[in-house]
Design a protein around this motif. Structure first.
Motif, PDB file in Angstrom:
ATOM      1  N   ASP A 118       3.881   9.880  31.152  1.00 34.87           N
ATOM      2  CA  ASP A 118       3.485  10.849  30.125  1.00 34.87           C
ATOM      3  C   ASP A 118       4.665  11.028  29.179  1.00 34.87           C
ATOM      4  O   ASP A 118       5.722  11.513  29.582  1.00 34.87           O
ATOM      5  CB  ASP A 118       3.116  12.183  30.784  1.00 34.87           C
TER       6      ASP A 118
ATOM      7  N   THR B 193       5.991   9.641  35.445  1.00 30.62           N
ATOM      8  CA  THR B 193       4.626  10.088  35.160  1.00 30.62           C
ATOM      9  C   THR B 193       3.895   9.197  34.166  1.00 30.62           C
ATOM     10  O   THR B 193       2.668   9.182  34.138  1.00 30.62           O
ATOM     11  CB  THR B 193       4.625  11.520  34.581  1.00 30.62           C
TER      12      THR B 193
ATOM     13  N   ALA C 295       5.082  20.631  26.316  1.00 32.76           N
ATOM     14  CA  ALA C 295       5.005  19.224  26.733  1.00 32.76           C
ATOM     15  C   ALA C 295       5.705  19.019  28.073  1.00 32.76           C
ATOM     16  O   ALA C 295       5.205  18.282  28.934  1.00 32.76           O
ATOM     17  CB  ALA C 295       5.622  18.327  25.658  1.00 32.76           C
TER      18      ALA C 295
ATOM     19  N   HIS D 268       0.925  15.915  36.538  1.00 35.05           N
ATOM     20  CA  HIS D 268       1.234  14.730  37.339  1.00 35.05           C
ATOM     21  C   HIS D 268       0.358  14.748  38.586  1.00 35.05           C
ATOM     22  O   HIS D 268       0.085  15.804  39.156  1.00 35.05           O
ATOM     23  CB  HIS D 268       2.720  14.731  37.727  1.00 35.05           C
TER      24      HIS D 268
ATOM     25  N   MET E  35       9.459  11.330  32.547  1.00 36.26           N
ATOM     26  CA  MET E  35       8.591  10.484  31.735  1.00 36.26           C
ATOM     27  C   MET E  35       8.393   9.122  32.394  1.00 36.26           C
ATOM     28  O   MET E  35       7.275   8.595  32.405  1.00 36.26           O
ATOM     29  CB  MET E  35       9.155  10.332  30.317  1.00 36.26           C
TER      30      MET E  35
ATOM     31  N   GLY F 224       4.700  12.831  26.295  1.00 41.54           N
ATOM     32  CA  GLY F 224       4.524  13.974  25.410  1.00 41.54           C
ATOM     33  C   GLY F 224       5.843  14.633  25.046  1.00 41.54           C
ATOM     34  O   GLY F 224       6.008  15.126  23.930  1.00 41.54           O
ATOM     35  N   VAL F 225       6.795  14.633  25.975  1.00 37.31           N
ATOM     36  CA  VAL F 225       8.116  15.225  25.714  1.00 37.31           C
ATOM     37  C   VAL F 225       8.812  14.449  24.601  1.00 37.31           C
ATOM     38  O   VAL F 225       9.382  15.028  23.671  1.00 37.31           O
ATOM     39  CB  VAL F 225       8.975  15.250  26.999  1.00 37.31           C
TER      40      VAL F 225
ATOM     41  N   LYS G 262       3.429  20.573  30.766  1.00 41.28           N
ATOM     42  CA  LYS G 262       2.240  19.741  30.967  1.00 41.28           C
ATOM     43  C   LYS G 262       2.578  18.474  31.742  1.00 41.28           C
ATOM     44  O   LYS G 262       1.851  18.083  32.660  1.00 41.28           O
ATOM     45  CB  LYS G 262       1.629  19.386  29.609  1.00 41.28           C
ATOM     46  N   THR G 263       3.674  17.828  31.383  1.00 43.41           N
ATOM     47  CA  THR G 263       4.060  16.586  32.057  1.00 43.41           C
ATOM     48  C   THR G 263       4.230  16.811  33.547  1.00 43.41           C
ATOM     49  O   THR G 263       3.746  16.026  34.368  1.00 43.41           O
ATOM     50  CB  THR G 263       5.361  16.026  31.451  1.00 43.41           C
TER      51      THR G 263
END
Length: 148
Positions: A61, A59, A8, A16, A56, A63-64, A11-12
């Protein structure tokens, strides 16, 4: 959408817009250092909690956050800025829950169809169950906002 934590993080940063270089510039860190920190195979560099939080925020995102929660048996649900309270809002989330329940059922059926449960199949069922849990928690939030 929980995945392994290190995946995660990777990916984050890499998904981006503009990649790691753009994210590093926005975070005020060296791109190579950030690349090393988000590399799941790097033993010498580690992302701090503050850096993960900033990543986070920049972005969008999360997921983390979902990976951390899932690792400890929790489910994350974004607290809505403006909870729609009313019968139609609840009906909307219930239909989403029904759809997600069907997805979980289908995944379990496909997992058991050959008489074996493989790790990748279990991962898929876990992911779908997680999103179902999120929907149920969101439904509760909407109902709570309607309570007298």
């Amino acid at each position: 959408m929980a995945m392994p934590l290190l995946d995660a993080i990777y990916k984050t940063a890499h998904e981006h817009s503009g990649g790691v270089e753009a994210l590093a510039a926005r975070m005020g860190v060296n791109a190579q250092v950030l690349r090393n920190k988000v590399n799941p195979n790097a033993a010498s560099h580690h992302l701090t909690a503050r850096e993960a939080d900033l990543m986070m925020a920049l972005t969008g995102d999360f997921g983390v956050l979902h990976a951390l929660a899932a690792n400890h048996g929790f489910v994350c649900v974004k607290a809505p800025d403006d909870v729609s309270a009313g019968d139609l809002a609840v009906l909307d989330i219930i239909t989403l829950i029904w759809a997600r329940t069907g997805d979980v059922g289908r995944a379990v059926y496909e997992t058991l169809a050959d008489g074996r449960v493989e790790k990748h199949e279990l991962s898929n069922v876990r992911q779908l169950a997680y999103t179902l849990q999120q929907g149920l928690i969101e439904m509760l939030g909407r109902l709570e906002s309607m309570a007298d």
